[in-house]
Design a protein around this motif. Sequence first.
Motif, PDB file in Angstrom:
ATOM      1  N   ILE A   1      34.916 -35.304  64.769  1.00 49.16           N
ATOM      2  CA  ILE A   1      36.302 -34.866  64.885  1.00 49.16           C
ATOM      3  C   ILE A   1      36.613 -34.502  66.332  1.00 49.16           C
ATOM      4  CG2 ILE A   1      37.932 -33.052  64.222  1.00 49.16           C
ATOM      5  CD1 ILE A   1      36.424 -32.852  61.542  1.00 49.16           C
ATOM      6  N   VAL A   2      37.779 -34.939  66.825  1.00 49.18           N
ATOM      7  CA  VAL A   2      38.251 -34.520  68.152  1.00 49.18           C
ATOM      8  C   VAL A   2      39.528 -33.687  68.049  1.00 49.18           C
ATOM      9  CG1 VAL A   2      37.176 -36.483  69.307  1.00 49.18           C
ATOM     10  CG2 VAL A   2      39.550 -36.662  68.548  1.00 49.18           C
ATOM     11  N   GLU A   3      40.190 -33.727  66.915  1.00 55.80           N
ATOM     12  CA  GLU A   3      41.371 -32.895  66.694  1.00 55.80           C
ATOM     13  C   GLU A   3      41.544 -32.666  65.204  1.00 55.80           C
ATOM     14  OE1 GLU A   3      46.146 -32.708  67.847  1.00 55.80           O
ATOM     15  OE2 GLU A   3      45.159 -34.649  67.605  1.00 55.80           O
ATOM     16  N   ILE A   4      41.911 -31.450  64.841  1.00 54.48           N
ATOM     17  CA  ILE A   4      42.219 -31.137  63.443  1.00 54.48           C
ATOM     18  C   ILE A   4      43.503 -30.313  63.401  1.00 54.48           C
ATOM     19  CG2 ILE A   4      40.670 -29.112  63.511  1.00 54.48           C
ATOM     20  CD1 ILE A   4      40.234 -29.551  60.466  1.00 54.48           C
TER      21      ILE A   4
ATOM     22  N   ASN B   1      35.532 -30.555  70.817  1.00 48.82           N
ATOM     23  CA  ASN B   1      34.574 -31.316  71.610  1.00 48.82           C
ATOM     24  C   ASN B   1      33.592 -31.995  70.650  1.00 48.82           C
ATOM     25  OD1 ASN B   1      32.446 -32.230  73.235  1.00 48.82           O
ATOM     26  ND2 ASN B   1      32.633 -30.516  74.656  1.00 48.82           N
ATOM     27  N   PRO B   2      33.607 -33.335  70.572  1.00 50.57           N
ATOM     28  CA  PRO B   2      32.751 -34.023  69.604  1.00 50.57           C
ATOM     29  C   PRO B   2      31.290 -34.111  70.033  1.00 50.57           C
ATOM     30  CG  PRO B   2      33.932 -35.631  70.902  1.00 50.57           C
ATOM     31  CD  PRO B   2      34.446 -34.279  71.332  1.00 50.57           C
ATOM     32  N   GLN B   3      31.012 -33.693  71.258  1.00 54.78           N
ATOM     33  CA  GLN B   3      29.658 -33.729  71.818  1.00 54.78           C
ATOM     34  C   GLN B   3      29.092 -35.147  71.832  1.00 54.78           C
ATOM     35  OE1 GLN B   3      28.116 -30.474  69.202  1.00 54.78           O
ATOM     36  NE2 GLN B   3      27.868 -29.331  71.117  1.00 54.78           N
ATOM     37  N   MET B   4      29.998 -36.088  72.002  1.00 53.51           N
ATOM     38  CA  MET B   4      29.656 -37.492  72.181  1.00 53.51           C
ATOM     39  C   MET B   4      30.850 -38.156  72.858  1.00 53.51           C
ATOM     40  SD  MET B   4      30.173 -38.998  68.283  1.00 53.51           S
ATOM     41  CE  MET B   4      29.912 -40.703  68.780  1.00 53.51           C
TER      42      MET B   4
ATOM     43  N   THR C   1      39.361 -46.092  70.940  1.00 48.75           N
ATOM     44  CA  THR C   1      39.818 -45.030  70.046  1.00 48.75           C
ATOM     45  C   THR C   1      40.794 -44.102  70.765  1.00 48.75           C
ATOM     46  OG1 THR C   1      37.689 -45.110  68.880  1.00 48.75           O
ATOM     47  CG2 THR C   1      39.059 -43.178  68.511  1.00 48.75           C
ATOM     48  N   SER C   2      40.469 -43.755  72.005  1.00 52.69           N
ATOM     49  CA  SER C   2      41.378 -42.911  72.795  1.00 52.69           C
ATOM     50  C   SER C   2      42.731 -43.579  72.988  1.00 52.69           C
ATOM     51  CB  SER C   2      40.759 -42.595  74.166  1.00 52.69           C
ATOM     52  OG  SER C   2      39.645 -41.753  74.042  1.00 52.69           O
ATOM     53  N   ASN C   3      42.730 -44.897  73.096  1.00 55.41           N
ATOM     54  CA  ASN C   3      43.993 -45.626  73.247  1.00 55.41           C
ATOM     55  C   ASN C   3      44.875 -45.494  72.009  1.00 55.41           C
ATOM     56  OD1 ASN C   3      43.738 -46.646  75.867  1.00 55.41           O
ATOM     57  ND2 ASN C   3      42.477 -48.354  75.193  1.00 55.41           N
TER      58      ASN C   3
ATOM     59  N   ASP D   1      38.001 -38.014  76.778  1.00 57.35           N
ATOM     60  CA  ASP D   1      36.867 -37.109  76.998  1.00 57.35           C
ATOM     61  C   ASP D   1      37.276 -35.884  77.811  1.00 57.35           C
ATOM     62  OD1 ASP D   1      35.073 -38.710  75.591  1.00 57.35           O
ATOM     63  OD2 ASP D   1      34.450 -39.826  77.367  1.00 57.35           O
ATOM     64  N   LYS D   2      38.085 -36.094  78.853  1.00 61.51           N
ATOM     65  CA  LYS D   2      38.499 -34.986  79.718  1.00 61.51           C
ATOM     66  C   LYS D   2      39.345 -33.956  78.970  1.00 61.51           C
ATOM     67  CE  LYS D   2      42.496 -37.590  81.522  1.00 61.51           C
ATOM     68  NZ  LYS D   2      43.502 -36.853  80.727  1.00 61.51           N
ATOM     69  N   ASP D   3      40.011 -34.394  77.892  1.00 61.41           N
ATOM     70  CA  ASP D   3      40.878 -33.486  77.134  1.00 61.41           C
ATOM     71  C   ASP D   3      40.081 -32.501  76.290  1.00 61.41           C
ATOM     72  OD1 ASP D   3      43.254 -34.759  78.043  1.00 61.41           O
ATOM     73  OD2 ASP D   3      42.976 -36.332  76.532  1.00 61.41           O
ATOM     74  N   VAL D   4      38.845 -32.856  75.956  1.00 61.46           N
ATOM     75  CA  VAL D   4      38.065 -32.035  75.022  1.00 61.46           C
ATOM     76  C   VAL D   4      36.784 -31.481  75.628  1.00 61.46           C
ATOM     77  CG1 VAL D   4      38.987 -33.190  72.982  1.00 61.46           C
ATOM     78  CG2 VAL D   4      36.935 -34.103  74.077  1.00 61.46           C
TER      79      VAL D   4
END
Length: 257
Positions: free
Chosen positions: A26-29, A48-51, A57-59, A65-68
């Motif tokens: 998960i990157v956002e809930i 932060n998904p730690q990966m 997917t970001s698109n 990555d910088k957002d989290v």
Amino acid sequence: MNLSLDRPLAFFDLETTGVNVGSDRIVEIAILKLWPNGKKEEKRHLVNPQMPIPEETSNIHGIWDKDVENEPSFEDLAPALFLFFKDCDLGGFNSNKFDVPLLVEEFYRAGLDFDLTDRRLIDVQNIFHKMEQRTLAAAYKFYCDKSLDDAHSADADTMATYEVFLAQLDRYDTLKNDMEFLHEFSKRGNFADLMGRLAYNKKKEIVFNFGKHRNKLVKDVFRSEPSYYSWMMKGDFPQSTKTILKKVKLELDKENK
């Protein structure tokens, strides 16, 4: 319309690193919690998904990555989220197939057993598909006559799902404003696990629902081909599926003693 609730109903949406329940994160809930007395509570977290988040997917959801990188991990958030979801039925769009299994998987990774035994699962997509066969954006336009301009934002998707759900109840006389009824109506099938890898037969016995052993009793397969259990436990299957397999294996071991 006022929902007929006998306990809280939590609509939620996840943005993730991908669509593999067993390995993605998960990157956002975003959560909209509705109480029987009409009270509403909202929560939203970047995670932060730690990966790494794949570029493709970001698109889609716009989270990079910088957002989290400085956001808490799901494990950090898990205790508070676990309490927020306490005693809630769950609602979402395609949630029975994806969001609920992935949420359960993340709680497993955090060491928390997010038990679904007594929870009712309301999947607005399943209701929509049974009635109209569309996507969330089309559902929003069809039921609410609005454009979903911020699709794949967890906040926007969660609120749109909630509004579509209310509109569905208004539109269809056959849909009861009753969470038990809607839980049953939202089901994709008589599955034993969240991903539909396991199912119940007419005798309510657990059978495989995929692959070479489809429709065979799990116990019978484990008896005749013990290595299949090891293969599944080592494979990239969700922990929620493996937990059921462990219970079946334990029952089988007790029978063999």
